[in-house]
Design an enzyme around this catalytic site. Structure first.
Site, PDB file in Angstrom:
ATOM      1  N   GLY A 546      38.495  59.937  94.755  1.00  0.00           N
ATOM      2  CA  GLY A 546      38.783  59.319  93.469  1.00  0.00           C
ATOM      3  C   GLY A 546      39.436  57.966  93.668  1.00  0.00           C
ATOM      4  N   LYS A 552      43.682  54.831  96.018  1.00  0.00           N
ATOM      5  CA  LYS A 552      42.633  55.823  96.213  1.00  0.00           C
ATOM      6  C   LYS A 552      43.193  57.229  96.399  1.00  0.00           C
ATOM      7  CE  LYS A 552      39.376  52.569  98.121  1.00  0.00           C
ATOM      8  NZ  LYS A 552      38.907  51.889  99.339  1.00  0.00           N
ATOM      9  N   ASP A 665      46.826  59.213  78.364  1.00  0.00           N
ATOM     10  CA  ASP A 665      45.519  58.909  78.943  1.00  0.00           C
ATOM     11  C   ASP A 665      44.697  60.190  79.053  1.00  0.00           C
ATOM     12  OD1 ASP A 665      43.566  57.247  79.854  1.00  0.00           O
ATOM     13  OD2 ASP A 665      44.353  57.085  81.896  1.00  0.00           O
TER      14      ASP A 665
END
Ligand SMILES: *[C@@H]1O[C@H](CO)[C@@H](O)[C@H](O)[C@H]1NC(C)=O
Ligand SMILES: *[C@@H]1O[C@H](CO)[C@@H](O)[C@H](O)[C@H]1NC(C)=O
Ligand SMILES: *[C@@H]1O[C@H](CO)[C@@H](O)[C@H](O)[C@H]1NC(C)=O
Ligand SMILES: *[C@@H]1O[C@H](CO)[C@@H](O)[C@H](O)[C@H]1NC(C)=O
Ligand SMILES: *[C@@H]1O[C@H](CO)[C@@H](O)[C@H](O)[C@H]1NC(C)=O
Length: 878
Positions: A546, A552, A665
């Site tokens: 991801g 990362k 989010d």
């Protein structure tokens, strides 16, 4: 059933299937002549069972999924009998154990009388001695069992209740006694016919009408098929059991009589139906032996032990004259507790001159009239018996205990634990009570007014609603971290667009170590950089699973085989560092089954690395519109369970911690799935503490989030509330339903935004048209409707009109139960792979709207909403 033929003959096939499935019902309706009863609510759960079981009576008890949608707790202790007895029902070979108070909740679609049946059998088990379990079982209003236990050695215990449910949820709470635990083998919650329990009946002493029976909880004490054999659930219209008579005394005074059940008639006016009692009850009876002798004047007596004088009892006597050859030849008296209850009962005239016709009569019997703790029922011919032969008959007895003044069927403590004396209330006492009650109401009203005046916070839903069962345990102690909290508040209430800059800049990298260390949360370990280098093959690009604004995420493998998700911050990004701190802070405060757990971190060498549990099934999005089509599409039930898991996680964020936390989010890439497809919320990088004081309903902040999921109100007003998460969650729900991205710029203009587009179709009542074609056959329409309704509410324009996450969760649970009921109804015990063949939703799918490749992953907030007051915050989007 050859696959090739299925399609061409689908209508006929479905019809056939339907007919086959309904066969038992059709049969009973033809023999009964009366309309059959189809219960609206049918919940049959085989607790702790790995898979559904079908009983010999044809009923299927469902297994409970791991996080049972009916159960409030995440605790999952299931037992299987170590030495199952083949002679026993399969229900008694598994059980669920509750070590702390646990609540089942059942959605009630039709209010009214419901059967509640609880099955207990303390089978031998290696881990728990079920005979030693002592516990209490309550509904919201009634105590069903208090300090109950099943002594060993034991036979199965079936507790049966009839309760008038006047709420759209029925709660069953299991509360272990201190130091003990509770268990349950199976539970049934099934609607009963309205006519089954009367609202009023004759009271025996004093002789008057007793009304309001439906306000009491009833427990079935005995149900006797007088003069006949046991009738098991398979031969009863409502899955009741009728036991053979064992209370008759002296038995040699009676003669058993029986006719073929088909001979029994039910009155045409419908006052008695097979639902009251099946034919086989009326087809057998006890009558007098030697009825023709000259001195037959004796009583036939049944002494039935009951639970004492603290309760009243509802007694139902079933009669059917199957012995007379001519009309008006049978008259007799009926006594209950030595009190004449029916003088000169003349069945012929009560049945309009029809022999072998069913008749029953209800009585309310006060506990004060019991004969040494028994209910005594006697029948005897009257002394003056001119017209016919002296005889008497009784076909069935039902005795139900009525809840007492404490609202209890087991003792004098009410649900709230208060003690009620069992003395019958005298008039004087009632006056006092009324005065006290009046005063109490006045004080409560006063308190309520003051409370309402003080209350400004919208989010304390738990006070407005009774969803207490969703409250999740809080594993965080604040003691010893005052500095942490105050820092947090300072950050949460700042309206500076330089979001959180003042705290935790990268110069104080070791700062968060102390958060972790002082939290005392057992957060696991500090990894050395070397360890993580080794686990990720020196952060090999091949191991990247991801990428985010912060850096990362790598798949790591420890020596012991444990898989990890290793999130390595990008040291050059200021933003990343802030988000890192936020996330550590958030996660160190939070522990929940539906939040991704932090395993540890590493801050050596100026690195900022977080280590999480590895979620092997990756983000939810990959299962909805996979880039690699190898993933099998999720079933509707799996999707509902995933939504429920994510909703629980969010609900916990909003309400579980001392301070409400807003995720900010919520999107399908931030919902991760573990190897069992259990959903967990992840990525708290943008999270915000919610309003910290009562006067504050929102947090002013720069607008952040992901395009397509962003709450338009938050966007316009830049005020963040937990309802912004609710909006985003609504979008995720639509994504789950339609299997397409929230925003797909490649589509025609009106279809770009999923929320707008789906709601357009919903308003036309045709949301099926745009749903994932994989789902079309397998979704029950009631479940679909509930789901879309819930999504629509989440997407309300203004936050105050949106539900709380608790409400959303509630609706999702409901949708899941509707789906389970729908599957259960349509395909009782068919091979689930057949489900696709008989689906009830038929739509022409719009092929032109099929998913297209998404050209890029839109993550940047850009201008599309009407007139933001100040566009500058937008520029800070990532
Ligand atoms: C289980 O508990 C019951 C009641 O406490 C006790 O009588 C029985 O001996 C126990 N059985 C075992 C195997 O420990
Ligand atoms: C109950 O039904 C079974 C078959 O379903 C039958 O064999 C049995 O005799 C019935 N029992 C009674 C009491 O009617
Ligand atoms: C109460 O009923 C039980 C069972 O029928 C019987 O053994 C007992 O003698 C009865 N008690 C009295 C006082 O009749
Ligand atoms: C009794 O039977 C007769 C004929 O079978 C029927 O017309 C009548 O309605 C019945 N009476 C009642 C009360 O059902
Ligand atoms: C039958 O029982 C009733 C009530 O207990 C009693 O009054 C009556 O005398 C009894 N009859 C006979 C014949 O014993």
């Amino acid at each position: 059933m050859a696959g090739g033929e299925k399609h061409g003959r689908r209508p006929i096939f479905s019809l056939l299937l339907l007919v086959l499935l309904r066969l038992p019902l059709l049969l009973s309706s033809t023999t009964a002549k009366n309309p059959t009863f189809t219960p609206s609510d049918v919940y049959l759960l085989d607790c702790g069972a790995p898979k559904s079981v079908q009983l010999s009576d044809g009923r299927t008890f469902r297994s409970e999924p791991q996080s049972s949608s009916f159960l409030s707790t995440d605790e999952d202790i299931r037992l299987s009998s170590t030495s199952p007895l083949p002679s026993l029902s399969p229900l008694y070979q598994t059980a669920r154990v509750f070590s702390s108070t646990s609540t089942y909740s059942f959605f009630i679609t039709k209010l009214g009388i419901h059967f509640i049946r609880l099955h207990f059998f303390p089978f031998p088990s290696s881990s728990y001695n079920l005979s030693s379990a002592i516990f209490t079982v309550n509904t919201e209003d009634f105590v069903l069992l208090r300090d109950f236990f099943v002594p060993s050695p034991a036979s199965p215990v079936l507790k049966e209740y009839l309760i008038n449910v006047d709420n759209e949820r029925l709660y069953l709470t299991f509360k272990p006694k201190k130091g003990s635990f509770a268990f349950l083998n199976a539970v049934e919650v099934v609607s009963a016919p309205e006519t089954l329990i009367p609202t009023s009946a004759a009271s025996v002493s004093p002789q008057e009408q007793f009304s309001g029976i439906n306000n009491y909880a009833l427990e079935v004490i005995s149900r006797i098929n007088v003069g006949g054999d046991k009738i098991s659930s398979e031969n009863d219209t409502l899955a009741r059991e009728w036991l053979p008579d064992s209370f008759l005394k002296p038995p040699d005074t009676v003669q058993k009589v029986a006719v073929a059940p088909e001979k029994v008639k039910y009155p045409e006016d419908g006052t008695v139906t097979p639902l009251i009692a099946p034919r086989s009850v009326y087809a057998t009876a006890d009558s007098m032996r030697d009825a023709h002798v000259s001195e037959p004047m004796f009583n036939i007596t049944w002494d039935i032990p009951v639970d004492g004088g603290a309760y009243s009892y509802l007694v139902r006597l079933h009669f059917c004259d199957i012995i007379s050859r001519t009309l008006n030849s049978l008259y007799f008296n009926v006594f209950i507790n030595r009190i004449l209850a029916i003088p000169n009962l003349d069945l012929s005239s009560l049945t309009g001159g029809n022999l072998s016709m069913a008749y029953y009569k209800d009585f309310v019997v006060a506990g004060t009239t019991l004969i040494s703790g028994n209910i005594s029922i006697q029948i005897s011919p009257p002394v003056m018996n001119d017209p016919g032969l002296p005889n008497a008959i009784l076909n069935g007895i039902e005795i139900m205990k009525m809840s007492n003044t404490a609202g209890s069927l087991d003792g004098l403590y009410s649900v709230d634990g208060s003690y009620h004396s069992d003395e019958p209330a005298s008039t004087a006492k009632i006056t006092v009570l009324v005065t006290v009650f009046g005063l109490a109401i006045f004080l409560m009203a006063l308190a309520a007014i003051m409370f309402l005046r003080r209350r400004r916070r919208p989010e304390d839903w738990d006070k407005k609603h009774s969803f207490f069962s969703w409250l999740l345990p809080l594993h965080v102690s604040h003691s010893g971290r005052p500095g942490f909290i105050s820092k947090w508040n300072g950050k949460g209430s700042t309206s500076s667009s330089k979001n959180g800059k003042g705290f935790g800049s990268h110069k104080s990298k070791s700062g968060y170590k102390s958060y972790l260390a002082s939290g005392g949360l057992g957060l696991g370990r500090f990894f050395t950089f070397g360890e993580l280098q080794q686990a990720t093959s020196n952060f090999d690009e091949k191991n990247v699973i991801g990428v985010g604004g912060f850096g990362k995420v790598y798949l790591g493998l420890l020596d012991d085989g444990t898989k990890l998700a290793v999130k390595r911050g990008n040291p050059s990004s200021d933003q990343g560092i802030n988000e890192f701190h936020t996330e550590i802070e958030m996660l160190s405060k939070l522990r929940h089954r539906h939040l991704v757990s932090l395993i540890g971190c590493c801050d050596e060498n100026n690195e900022m690395i977080l280590v999480y549990e590895y979620m092997s099934n990756g983000p939810l999005r990959d299962h909805l519109y996979p880039s690699s089509p190898s993933l099998t599409p999720l079933s509707w039930k799996q999707r509902l369970e995933i939504c429920i898991g994510a909703a629980r996680g969010l609900h916990y964020l909003h309400t579980g911690a001392a301070q409400s936390i807003i995720h900010r989010d919520v999107k399908s890439t931030n919902i991760l799935l573990d190897e069992n497809l259990v959903a967990k919320m992840s990525d708290f990088g943008l999270s915000k503490a919610g309003p910290s004081s009562l006067d504050q309903t929102h947090v002013s902040t720069a607008v952040k989030g992901s395009f397509g999921y962003l709450d338009p109100e938050y966007f316009r007003r830049q005020q963040l509330t937990d309802k912004s998460d609710v909006y985003s969650f609504g979008v995720v729900m639509l994504e789950v339903l339609c299997a397409r991205p929230a925003i797909n710029p490649a589509l025609p203009r009106d279809q770009v935004n999923l929320a707008e587009w789906a709601m357009q179709w919903h308003r036309k009542g045709k949301v099926q048209v745009i749903m994932d074609p994989h789902l079309v056959a397998g979704v029950g329409p009631p479940s679909l409707n509930k789901f879309v309704e819930a999504a629509e509410k989440c997407l309300a324009d203004s936050g105050v009109h949106r539900p709380t996450m608790g409400d959303v969760l509630w609706n999702l649970e409901y949708a899941l139960q509707l789906q389970e009921a729908w599957i259960g109804q349509s395909y009782e015990d068919d091979d689930p792979s057949d489900i696709g063949n008989a689906g009830e939703i038929h739509v022409e799918h719009l092929d032109s709207l099929q998913r297209k490749e998404i050209p890029f992953d839109v993550e940047v907030v850009s201008v599309d909403f009407s007139t933001p007051a100040d566009p500058s915050p937008l520029l800070q989007g990532r």
